[in-house]
Design an enzyme around this catalytic site. Structure first.
Site, short mmCIF file in Angstrom:
data_model
loop_
_atom_site.label_atom_id
_atom_site.label_comp_id
_atom_site.label_asym_id
_atom_site.label_seq_id
_atom_site.Cartn_x
_atom_site.Cartn_y
_atom_site.Cartn_z
N PHE A 51 -2.80 -6.82 -1.96
CA PHE A 51 -4.04 -7.60 -1.87
C PHE A 51 -4.51 -7.56 -0.42
CE2 PHE A 51 -6.45 -11.58 -1.62
CZ PHE A 51 -7.25 -11.46 -2.75
N TYR A 88 -3.89 -21.86 -7.63
CA TYR A 88 -5.11 -21.89 -8.46
C TYR A 88 -5.16 -20.79 -9.50
CZ TYR A 88 -6.60 -18.65 -4.71
OH TYR A 88 -6.66 -17.64 -3.79
N LYS A 89 -4.15 -19.90 -9.52
CA LYS A 89 -4.13 -18.82 -10.51
C LYS A 89 -3.35 -19.31 -11.74
CE LYS A 89 -5.04 -15.39 -6.98
NZ LYS A 89 -4.52 -14.41 -6.03
N ASP A 109 4.97 -12.34 -1.84
CA ASP A 109 3.74 -13.03 -2.21
C ASP A 109 3.75 -13.17 -3.73
OD1 ASP A 109 1.16 -13.82 -2.89
OD2 ASP A 109 0.26 -12.79 -1.17
N ARG A 129 -10.03 -6.01 -15.25
CA ARG A 129 -8.74 -6.71 -15.20
C ARG A 129 -8.76 -7.87 -16.19
NH1 ARG A 129 -6.71 -9.68 -9.72
NH2 ARG A 129 -8.48 -10.98 -10.27
C1 LIG Z 1 -5.14 -14.28 -4.78
C2 LIG Z 1 -4.24 -13.71 -3.72
C3 LIG Z 1 -4.26 -14.21 -2.42
C4 LIG Z 1 -5.29 -15.25 -2.04
O1 LIG Z 1 -5.11 -15.77 -0.76
P1 LIG Z 1 -6.01 -17.00 -0.30
O2 LIG Z 1 -5.56 -17.29 1.06
O3 LIG Z 1 -5.76 -18.11 -1.29
O4 LIG Z 1 -7.44 -16.58 -0.39
C5 LIG Z 1 -3.33 -13.73 -1.51
N1 LIG Z 1 -2.46 -12.76 -1.86
C6 LIG Z 1 -2.42 -12.24 -3.10
C7 LIG Z 1 -1.43 -11.20 -3.44
C8 LIG Z 1 -3.34 -12.69 -4.06
O5 LIG Z 1 -3.34 -12.16 -5.28
#
Ligand SMILES: *Cc1c(COP(=O)(O)O)cnc(C)c1O
Length: 428
Positions: A134, A238-239, A213, A387
């Site tokens: 990401f 939030y996911k 992560d 997705r």
């Molecule tokens: C969704 C996601 C994030 C989001 O990071 P934020 O700081 O909440 O914007 C980070 N890393 C991964 C792998 C994600 O899928």
């Protein structure tokens, strides 16, 4: 539990009727008739969240005012929720706080891991991650490395970010210059999943620390951080944890590292005694040293609503249904939409995938818009990837059937082929 073997709607209804997780759907507020395949991006609202928010605002804030930091448990909330969350990711009490964002928490974890290596293995100055990670994970690694290099500009202690990709395997990349390996357990785009136990062991054998992560893993797949002997982990609420838009993230730190260094965002909430108002910094002697400043209490209170539902669900059942939903989705797309050029990019081997399924198609963006207008919400990720998040707590086997029928209709009628569906929104 029966998982469907035949792909006709009636047998899927039968599978739904004996699904041990079916009743969890009633724990969420979802619009009638909508098939939500995007819970890996923003989970739906747990029932009770609106009442909890009203309680925080109308009672704890409006009535309790400043007293609520003590009387409503606001001050303890990052640690209390951290301990709840730890049960979902294989953490022990006292190893997790809910706080800040995943990006910020990754910064703290990387900085802390790099400092440990500066003492234990000072010649290791590579942060290893993957090109397909990401973007924020790569950007934060670049930011740390850039900062360290600007501070050490007059030395030859040069930090760098190294990226695993099709030309550089993990095995090749893990040499004696690597300080930290930072990977996403489940890939945000393809849904591919690393073997946490094996990768952690390989990194340790090579002398590197490991940060996971868990953004697309926590609440979606079984995770056992202590079982894998990981060093740090971060992730979103939030996911799959349904904490609400922008709800605070989490950071987990293996107990063995907590006392060694403090992270550089040394805000007063990470101080050993914040209300002594001391004129210099002393880090809290526990995981609270990974906090920074004042927390968004209303938003954090929502995290608990999602966690409480997740903690009631047996993660092994969640995983079994997630795999069954995905197998069904893949089989139906092949069977019903085979002629429309959708290319599966998610691994089919169970142990190698998380809880979302992705396909590539040159008109992916427009197809997702057309689906959304027909009540099937997935999302789009560059390049050309459609997705679909498969969330066992509120999706049925019949939902998957219906979603694929709508997808087939969109493809067959070329409903996506209008200019309006090609216009990109700010958020895809
Ligand atoms: C969704 C996601 C994030 C989001 O990071 P934020 O700081 O909440 O914007 C980070 N890393 C991964 C792998 C994600 O899928």
């Amino acid at each position: 539990m029966s998982t469907p073997t035949q792909t006709d709607r009636a047998s899927l209804q039968a599978a739904d009727a004996t699904d041990p997780l079916a009743s969890f759907k009633d724990r969420f507020s979802l619009p009638e008739g909508l098939i939500y395949l995007d819970g890996n991006s923003l989970g739906p609202m747990p029932l009770g969240a609106a009442e909890r928010a009203a309680e925080v605002i109308n009672n704890e804030w409006a009535h309790g005012l400043i007293r609520s930091w003590n009387t409503a448990g606001w001050f303890e909330m990052p640690s209390r929720l951290g301990d709840k969350l730890a049960r979902i990711i294989g953490g022990n009490d006292g190893e997790t706080v809910v706080t800040d964002t995943t990006s910020l928490n990754l910064f703290k974890a990387l900085a802390s891991a790099v400092r440990i290596q500066q003492q234990d293995a000072p010649t290791r100055r590579v942060i290893l991650t993957e090109r397909d990670n990401f973007p924020t994970d790569i950007y934060i690694a670049e930011g740390i490395s850039d900062f360290l290099n600007s501070v050490n500009a007059d030395t030859n202690e040069h930090y760098e970010v190294r990226l695993i990709d099709e030309n550089l395997t993990l095995e090749q990349a893990l040499d004696d210059s690597v300080a930290v390996l930072a990977l996403s357990h489940v890939n945000y785009r393809t849904g591919a999943m690393w073997d946490m136990d094996a990768v952690t062991a390989a990194a340790h054998a090579a002398g590197a620390l490991v940060i996971w992560d868990l953004a697309h893993a926590a609440g979606a797949v079984p995770v056992d951080l202590n079982g894998a002997d990981a060093d740090y982990a971060v992730g979103c609420t939030y996911k799959y944890l349904n904490g609400g838009p922008g709800s605070p993230a989490f950071i987990w730190v293996n107990e063995r590292h907590q006392g060694r260094f403090w992270q550089p965002l040394t805000g007063w909430w990470s101080h050993a005694a914040p209300f002594e108002m001391a004129d210099s910094y002393t880090a809290a002697n526990d995981v609270r040293r990974f906090l920074c400043g004042t927390q968004p209490i209303t938003s954090m209170a929502m995290v608990e609503c999602g966690l409480d539902v997740a903690l009631e669900a047996d993660i092994e059942l969640v995983r079994a249904k997630s795999l069954a939903l995905a197998d069904l989705f893949i089989a139906l797309v092949r069977e019903r939409c085979g002629e429309f050029g959708l290319e599966l990019v998610t691994p089919e081997i169970h142990a190698e995938r998380g809880s979302h399924v992705s396909f590539r198609h040159p008109e992916g963006y427009a197809i997702i818009q057309a689906l959304t207008d027909r009540g099937v919400i997935g999302d789009y990720r560059e390049p050309e990837v459609l997705r679909f998040g498969l969330t066992p707590l509120y999706l049925s086997y019949t939902d998957i059937w219906d979603a694929v029928e709508i997808l087939r209709d969109v493809l067959e009628t070329r409903a996506w082929d209008v200019p309006a569906y090609r216009t990109r929104h700010a958020v895809t």
